[in-house]
Design an enzyme around this catalytic site. Structure first.
Site, mmCIF file in Angstrom:
data_model
loop_
_atom_site.group_PDB
_atom_site.id
_atom_site.type_symbol
_atom_site.label_atom_id
_atom_site.label_comp_id
_atom_site.label_asym_id
_atom_site.label_seq_id
_atom_site.Cartn_x
_atom_site.Cartn_y
_atom_site.Cartn_z
ATOM 1 N N CYS A 10 50.737 41.206 47.977
ATOM 2 C CA CYS A 10 51.910 41.186 48.472
ATOM 3 C C CYS A 10 52.004 40.084 49.495
ATOM 4 O O CYS A 10 50.963 39.546 49.758
ATOM 5 C CB CYS A 10 52.379 42.402 49.285
ATOM 6 N N CYS A 51 38.156 37.768 50.614
ATOM 7 C CA CYS A 51 38.261 37.957 49.249
ATOM 8 C C CYS A 51 38.314 36.664 48.330
ATOM 9 O O CYS A 51 39.352 35.881 48.604
ATOM 10 C CB CYS A 51 39.859 38.540 48.836
ATOM 11 N N TYR A 105 42.041 32.659 41.919
ATOM 12 C CA TYR A 105 43.483 32.852 41.244
ATOM 13 C C TYR A 105 44.705 32.993 42.204
ATOM 14 O O TYR A 105 45.781 32.339 41.889
ATOM 15 C CB TYR A 105 43.596 33.857 40.400
ATOM 16 N N CYS A 130 39.296 46.309 41.677
ATOM 17 C CA CYS A 130 39.405 45.859 43.123
ATOM 18 C C CYS A 130 39.927 47.202 43.815
ATOM 19 O O CYS A 130 40.949 47.596 43.121
ATOM 20 C CB CYS A 130 40.200 44.574 43.370
ATOM 21 N N CYS A 187 34.062 38.687 49.862
ATOM 22 C CA CYS A 187 33.940 39.955 49.050
ATOM 23 C C CYS A 187 34.017 39.602 47.504
ATOM 24 O O CYS A 187 35.007 38.960 47.208
ATOM 25 C CB CYS A 187 35.158 40.811 49.178
ATOM 26 N N CYS A 235 34.918 42.329 42.659
ATOM 27 C CA CYS A 235 35.428 42.447 41.304
ATOM 28 C C CYS A 235 34.426 42.004 40.300
ATOM 29 O O CYS A 235 34.557 42.445 38.907
ATOM 30 C CB CYS A 235 36.601 41.772 41.077
HETATM 31 P P1 AMP Z 1 44.019 38.246 30.889
HETATM 32 O O1 AMP Z 1 42.425 37.734 30.573
HETATM 33 O O2 AMP Z 1 44.814 38.196 29.726
HETATM 34 O O3 AMP Z 1 44.130 39.837 31.336
HETATM 35 O O4 AMP Z 1 44.788 37.605 32.065
HETATM 36 C C1 AMP Z 1 43.937 36.686 32.844
HETATM 37 C C2 AMP Z 1 44.901 35.576 33.358
HETATM 38 O O5 AMP Z 1 45.740 36.511 34.205
HETATM 39 C C3 AMP Z 1 44.113 34.600 34.209
HETATM 40 O O6 AMP Z 1 44.112 33.299 33.508
HETATM 41 C C4 AMP Z 1 44.689 34.762 35.489
HETATM 42 O O7 AMP Z 1 45.362 33.378 35.645
HETATM 43 C C5 AMP Z 1 45.792 35.492 35.560
HETATM 44 N N1 AMP Z 1 45.385 36.799 36.348
HETATM 45 C C6 AMP Z 1 43.904 37.152 36.751
HETATM 46 N N2 AMP Z 1 43.737 37.939 37.683
HETATM 47 C C7 AMP Z 1 44.971 38.593 37.724
HETATM 48 C C8 AMP Z 1 45.803 39.504 38.480
HETATM 49 N N3 AMP Z 1 44.816 40.375 39.342
HETATM 50 N N4 AMP Z 1 47.280 39.669 38.821
HETATM 51 C C9 AMP Z 1 47.762 38.622 37.924
HETATM 52 N N5 AMP Z 1 47.438 37.730 37.067
HETATM 53 C C10 AMP Z 1 45.944 37.453 37.101
#
Ligand code: AMP
Length: 460
Positions: free
Chosen positions: A2, A239, A245, A385, A435, A438
Site C-alpha cells: 500500500c 524488505c 521490484y 511473504c 529481510c 521470500c
Molecule cells: P510472474 O513470474 O509471472 O508471476 O510475475 C513476475 C513479474 O511480476 C515480475 O516481472 C515482476 O515485475 C512482477 N512482480 C513480482 N512480484 C510481484 C508482486 N508481489 N506483486 C506484483 N508484481 C510482482
C-alpha cells in the site's frame, strides 16, 4: 503493498495528499482514500474504489478542507477487497477524531483481534490495521503519545503508520523497519510523510530523512519532535523486495537510490551470469534499471526489445488469475526489427509464478530472436511473504516447485540465470540488514498468527 501519505501544516493539505497518492499509485490500485482535519479538529473522510486520478475530482477535494491530511492507496489480497477494508480509518476518539493509514502486515493481528473481540470490541472490516485503532482506544496510558506507543509496541511484523489525533500527526515504523516511510518538508515549513520520496518530489517537498525503524515522530503544525522509540531490540529487516521490484526507481529508500540499487543488481548479475549475446533488453518498466546495469557491466548494447502498453496496470495487481493472464497478453509487445536474428539477453527483476515470463518468451521467439538468455536480477522466490508483499502460496511459486533447469525448460529459453542471494545483498549492503524471507525462508519477526493456526488477516 500500500502507499501512505500524511501532510501537516500546509494549506489545502488534502490536495497535496492527493498528488502524493498519484505518485504512489504503483503501490496499490484497488482503492484510494483521503481524510482531512479542519481547524475545528473534525476529520472528514472520503474513500473510493479505483485509481486516485479517477476517484477524486477537484470538487471532491474541495470537500476536504484543512491543513492536516492523510491518504492511502490500497492493494489487497483476494477476498479483502472492498471499501470496508480501505483506508484511512477514521473514528471518534476521546482525544479528538483519530485517523490512521497503515502499510505492512501485522503478524499477530489475528491473536490481538481475538483478544479484543472477547473484550467486546466491534470490528467493521477484516484488515489488520483496525486492531491498531482498538489498541490505542483501550490504552490506559495518560498521554496520546503513550497510548499510541503502547499500542504499536504490542504488534509484531510490518507496519509503517501515519496517525492523526485532533490537530496532531504521528508517523512511525515498526522496530524491524520492514516497510519504508520518509519525511519531507515544504518550503513554507509544513511537513509530509510518505511511503516513498517520489511523492515528495511531485509536490515540491524536500526529502529530509527516513523515519527510523522503531521511531515515532510527532508533528503539530510546523513543529516536529522525535519521540521515544517503540521499545524493542528487534534487528533491522528492510524488505529487499522493495528495492528489487516494488518501489519506483526515482525514489530513495533507506539512504539508497532505487535506480542505483537496481543497476548494482544488474551489474552483479552480469558478473555472475554472463551470456554470449548481441543485445540486452528489459521487461519494462520494473527491470529497466537492472537491464541497464547488466548492459553496462557486460558491454552488450542495450536495446528496447519489448514495448509496454502504459494503459494497462501492473500484471500482478489484479486479484484473480484470469485477470492476470489476460493482462499479460495485452500489456507487452515485441519489436521485431530489434529482435529478428539476434541472440538476446532478457532481464526481468523477479520470477514469481512464471506466468508473465512464459507469455513474454513466446512473444520474443515469435518476433524472430535467434537465442533467448533469460536473466533475473534477484534469486528464485521460494517462500511467501508475511510482512506485506503480496506473494502467492508456496504451491504457486515456480521457484519453490521446480529446479532452475526445470524452469528453463518450462520457459523454453536457451539459458536461465538468477542473481545469487549473497550477490544481491552485497550489492546494496549499505542499506541493510535486509529481510529476504521470500528468497531464503528466514522469517525474523515472529509469525505468531501462523504459529497459532490462525488465518492471516487481510494485509495492507
Ligand atoms: P510472474 O513470474 O509471472 O508471476 O510475475 C513476475 C513479474 O511480476 C515480475 O516481472 C515482476 O515485475 C512482477 N512482480 C513480482 N512480484 C510481484 C508482486 N508481489 N506483486 C506484483 N508484481 C510482482
Amino acid at each position: 503493498m500500500c502507499g501512505i501519505v500524511g501532510v501537516s501544516g500546509a494549506a489545502d493539505a488534502a490536495r497535496l495528499v492527493f498528488m502524493g497518492l498519484y505518485a504512489l499509485q504503483h503501490r496499490g490500485q484497488e482503492s484510494v482514500g483521503i481524510s482531512a482535519v479542519n481547524d475545528d479538529g473534525y476529520a472528514r473522510l472520503s474513500r473510493r474504489g479505483g485509481l486516485a486520478a479517477e476517484a477524486f475530482s477537484d470538487e471532491d477535494l474541495d470537500t476536504l478542507p484543512g491543513s492536516l491530511s492523510l491518504g492511502h492507496t490500497r492493494y489487497s489480497t483476494a477476498g479483502g477487497a472492498g471499501l470496508v477494508n480501505s483506508q484511512p480509518i477514521v473514528v471518534s476518539y476521546r482525544e479528538g477524531d483519530l485517523g490512521l493509514v497503515h502499510n505492512g502486515n501485522i503478524t499477530n493481528a489475528g491473536l490481538l483481534r481475538t483478544e479484543l473481540v472477547e473484550e467486546g470490541a466491534l470490528f467493521q472490516g477484516t484488515i489488520d490495521s483496525e486492531v491498531i485503532v482498538h489498541l490505542i482506544a483501550r490504552s490506559r496510558c495518560p498521554s496520546v503519545e503513550e497510548q499510541i506507543t503502547e499500542a504499536l509496541s504490542r504488534l509484531t511484523g510490518a507496519f509503517s503508520v501515519i496517525i492523526t489525533v485532533g490537530q496532531t500527526l504521528y508517523a512511525a515504523r515498526d522496530p524491524w523497519g520492514y516497510r519504508p516511510l520518509c519525511l519531507g518538508r515544504f518550503p513554507d515549513g509544513g511537513w509530509m510523510a510518505a511511503s516513498e520520496s517520489c511523492a515528495l518530489d511531485l509536490v515540491g517537498a524536500t526529502f529530509v530523512r527516513d523515519i527510523e525503524p522503531g521511531e515515532m515522530i510527532r508533528i503539530r503544525g510546523h513543529e516536529l519532535t522525535s519521540l521515544k522509540s517503540i521499545d524493542s531490540n528487534a534487528p533491522r529487516q528492510h524488505c529487499i523486495f522493495e528495492l528489487v521490484y516494488f518501489t519506483r526507481p526515482d525514489s530513495r529508500v533507506w539512504g539508497q537510490s532505487v535506480d542505483r540499487a537496481r543497476r548494482a543488481f544488474g551489474r552483479q548479475l552480469a558478473r555472475e551470469q554472463p551470456a554470449e549475446a548481441d543485445i540486452v533488453f528489459s521487461v519494462p518498466d520494473s527491470s529497466n534499471s537492472a537491464a541497464l546495469g547488466y548492459a553496462e557491466e557486460s558491454g552488450i548494447p542495450y536495446e528496447l526489445g519489448l514495448i509496454r502498453n502504459h494503459y494497462v496496470g501492473r500484471t500482478f495487481i489484479h486479484p484473480t488469475q484470469q485477470g492476470r493472464d489476460f493482462r499479460v497478453r495485452i500489456k507487452y509487445n515485441a519489436v521485431r526489427e530489434v529482435l529478428e536474428g539476434q541472440r538476446v539477453v532478457v532481464v526481468d527483476d523477479s520470477l514469481v509464478r512464471g506466468t508473465t515470463s512464459m507469455g513474454l518468451i513466446r512473444l520474443i521467439r515469435e518476433a524472430g530472436a535467434a537465442e533467448v538468455h533469460f536473466r533475473i536480477s534477484s534469486p528464485p522466490v521460494r517462500y511467501p511473504c508475511f510482512y506485506g508483499i503480496d506473494m502467492p502460496t508456496r504451491e504457486e511459486l515456480i521457484g519453490a516447485r521446480l529446479t532452475v533447469e526445470e524452469i528453463r525448460q518450462r520457459l523454453n529459453v536457451d539459458s536461465l540465470g538468477y542473481l545469487s542471494l549473497e550477490g544481491m545483498v552485497d550489492a546494496v549492503s549499505e542499506s541493510g540488514p535486509f529481510c529476504h524471507a521470500c528468497f531464503s525462508g528466514e522469517y525474523v519477526a515472529p509469525l505468531l498468527d501462523l504459529e497459532h493456526g490462525l488465518e492471516v488477516p487481510t494485509t495492507c
